[in-house]
Scaffold this motif. Structure first.
Motif, PDB file in Angstrom:
ATOM      1  N   ALA A 123     114.547  74.627  89.032  1.00  0.00           N
ATOM      2  CA  ALA A 123     115.434  73.579  88.519  1.00  0.00           C
ATOM      3  C   ALA A 123     114.833  72.190  88.705  1.00  0.00           C
ATOM      4  O   ALA A 123     114.980  71.324  87.845  1.00  0.00           O
ATOM      5  CB  ALA A 123     116.789  73.660  89.203  1.00  0.00           C
ATOM      6  N   SER A 179     114.257  80.623  82.386  1.00  0.00           N
ATOM      7  CA  SER A 179     113.968  79.214  82.662  1.00  0.00           C
ATOM      8  C   SER A 179     115.265  78.415  82.710  1.00  0.00           C
ATOM      9  O   SER A 179     116.291  78.810  82.155  1.00  0.00           O
ATOM     10  CB  SER A 179     113.037  78.643  81.596  1.00  0.00           C
ATOM     11  N   ILE A 180     115.208  77.259  83.354  1.00  0.00           N
ATOM     12  CA  ILE A 180     116.382  76.406  83.489  1.00  0.00           C
ATOM     13  C   ILE A 180     116.842  75.885  82.127  1.00  0.00           C
ATOM     14  O   ILE A 180     118.019  75.637  81.915  1.00  0.00           O
ATOM     15  CB  ILE A 180     116.119  75.258  84.495  1.00  0.00           C
ATOM     16  N   GLU A 181     115.903  75.758  81.172  1.00  0.00           N
ATOM     17  CA  GLU A 181     116.267  75.309  79.827  1.00  0.00           C
ATOM     18  C   GLU A 181     117.160  76.334  79.128  1.00  0.00           C
ATOM     19  O   GLU A 181     117.925  76.003  78.237  1.00  0.00           O
ATOM     20  CB  GLU A 181     115.021  75.036  78.976  1.00  0.00           C
ATOM     21  N   VAL A 182     117.073  77.605  79.539  1.00  0.00           N
ATOM     22  CA  VAL A 182     117.934  78.646  78.983  1.00  0.00           C
ATOM     23  C   VAL A 182     119.277  78.668  79.706  1.00  0.00           C
ATOM     24  O   VAL A 182     120.319  78.890  79.093  1.00  0.00           O
ATOM     25  CB  VAL A 182     117.239  80.028  79.092  1.00  0.00           C
ATOM     26  N   SER A 242     112.166  67.359  85.679  1.00  0.00           N
ATOM     27  CA  SER A 242     113.162  68.425  85.630  1.00  0.00           C
ATOM     28  C   SER A 242     114.043  68.173  84.413  1.00  0.00           C
ATOM     29  O   SER A 242     114.160  67.058  83.933  1.00  0.00           O
ATOM     30  CB  SER A 242     113.968  68.461  86.928  1.00  0.00           C
ATOM     31  N   CYS A 243     114.621  69.266  83.897  1.00  0.00           N
ATOM     32  CA  CYS A 243     115.429  69.092  82.672  1.00  0.00           C
ATOM     33  C   CYS A 243     116.671  68.284  83.001  1.00  0.00           C
ATOM     34  O   CYS A 243     117.278  67.711  82.157  1.00  0.00           O
ATOM     35  CB  CYS A 243     115.786  70.428  82.074  1.00  0.00           C
ATOM     36  N   LEU A 287     120.883  76.113  81.543  1.00  0.00           N
ATOM     37  CA  LEU A 287     121.710  74.908  81.564  1.00  0.00           C
ATOM     38  C   LEU A 287     122.554  74.682  80.307  1.00  0.00           C
ATOM     39  O   LEU A 287     123.724  74.315  80.422  1.00  0.00           O
ATOM     40  CB  LEU A 287     120.839  73.687  81.859  1.00  0.00           C
ATOM     41  N   PRO A 288     122.048  74.883  79.084  1.00  0.00           N
ATOM     42  CA  PRO A 288     122.873  74.608  77.907  1.00  0.00           C
ATOM     43  C   PRO A 288     124.217  75.346  77.869  1.00  0.00           C
ATOM     44  O   PRO A 288     125.230  74.728  77.521  1.00  0.00           O
ATOM     45  CB  PRO A 288     121.970  75.001  76.728  1.00  0.00           C
ATOM     46  N   GLU A 329     102.484  66.117  83.920  1.00  0.00           N
ATOM     47  CA  GLU A 329     102.615  66.513  82.520  1.00  0.00           C
ATOM     48  C   GLU A 329     101.391  66.112  81.705  1.00  0.00           C
ATOM     49  O   GLU A 329     101.054  66.772  80.733  1.00  0.00           O
ATOM     50  CB  GLU A 329     103.904  65.950  81.925  1.00  0.00           C
ATOM     51  N   ASN A 332     111.618  71.632  88.970  1.00  0.00           N
ATOM     52  CA  ASN A 332     110.269  71.673  88.388  1.00  0.00           C
ATOM     53  C   ASN A 332     109.209  71.257  89.414  1.00  0.00           C
ATOM     54  O   ASN A 332     108.373  70.397  89.160  1.00  0.00           O
ATOM     55  CB  ASN A 332     110.178  70.830  87.119  1.00  0.00           C
TER      56      ASN A 332
END
Length: 109
Positions: A45, A2-5, A108-109, A7-8, A95, A47
């Motif tokens: 990215a 996932s993009i949350e993984v 999107s994040c 991007l950081p 959501e 979403n």
């Protein structure tokens, strides 16, 4: 992944950026100006649904149509651009109901 993984680590590796402090905390504002994605990664990215789904175009409000095992956005149809305010409203609604709204799955994040 996932993009949350993804991007950081990118953000943690940005060096040499000046930051300010607010109430003793570091404040860093980052805006990614450009990125290179294939279509499935771009959908992840942003979403949104993928290019082969209804409302899969990231730029227009067209639903598209399925013909001959393909999803098409026909040139004869009028194309209406998605507006940022529309996308925000659709993300909020998606959501809430846990379903895509005009192809937008959420923020999107």
């Amino acid at each position: 992944p996932s993009i949350e993984v993804l991007l950081p680590p990118v953000l943690s590796n940005i060096n040499g950026i000046e930051y300010s402090t607010l109430h003793g905390k570091k404040v860093l504002r980052v805006k990614i100006v450009a990125a290179v994605f294939d279509f499935p990664a771009k959908a992840m990215a942003l979403n949104i649904v993928q290019f082969n789904g209804y409302y899969g175009c990231p730029y227009c409000k067209d639903r598209g149509t399925h013909k001959c095992h393909r999803h098409l956005y026909l040139p004869a149809e009028p194309h209406i651009a998605k507006e940022p305010s529309d996308i925000d409203a659709w993300a909020r609604k998606a959501e809430e109901i846990l379903k895509p709204v005009f192809g937008v799955k959420g923020f999107s994040c």
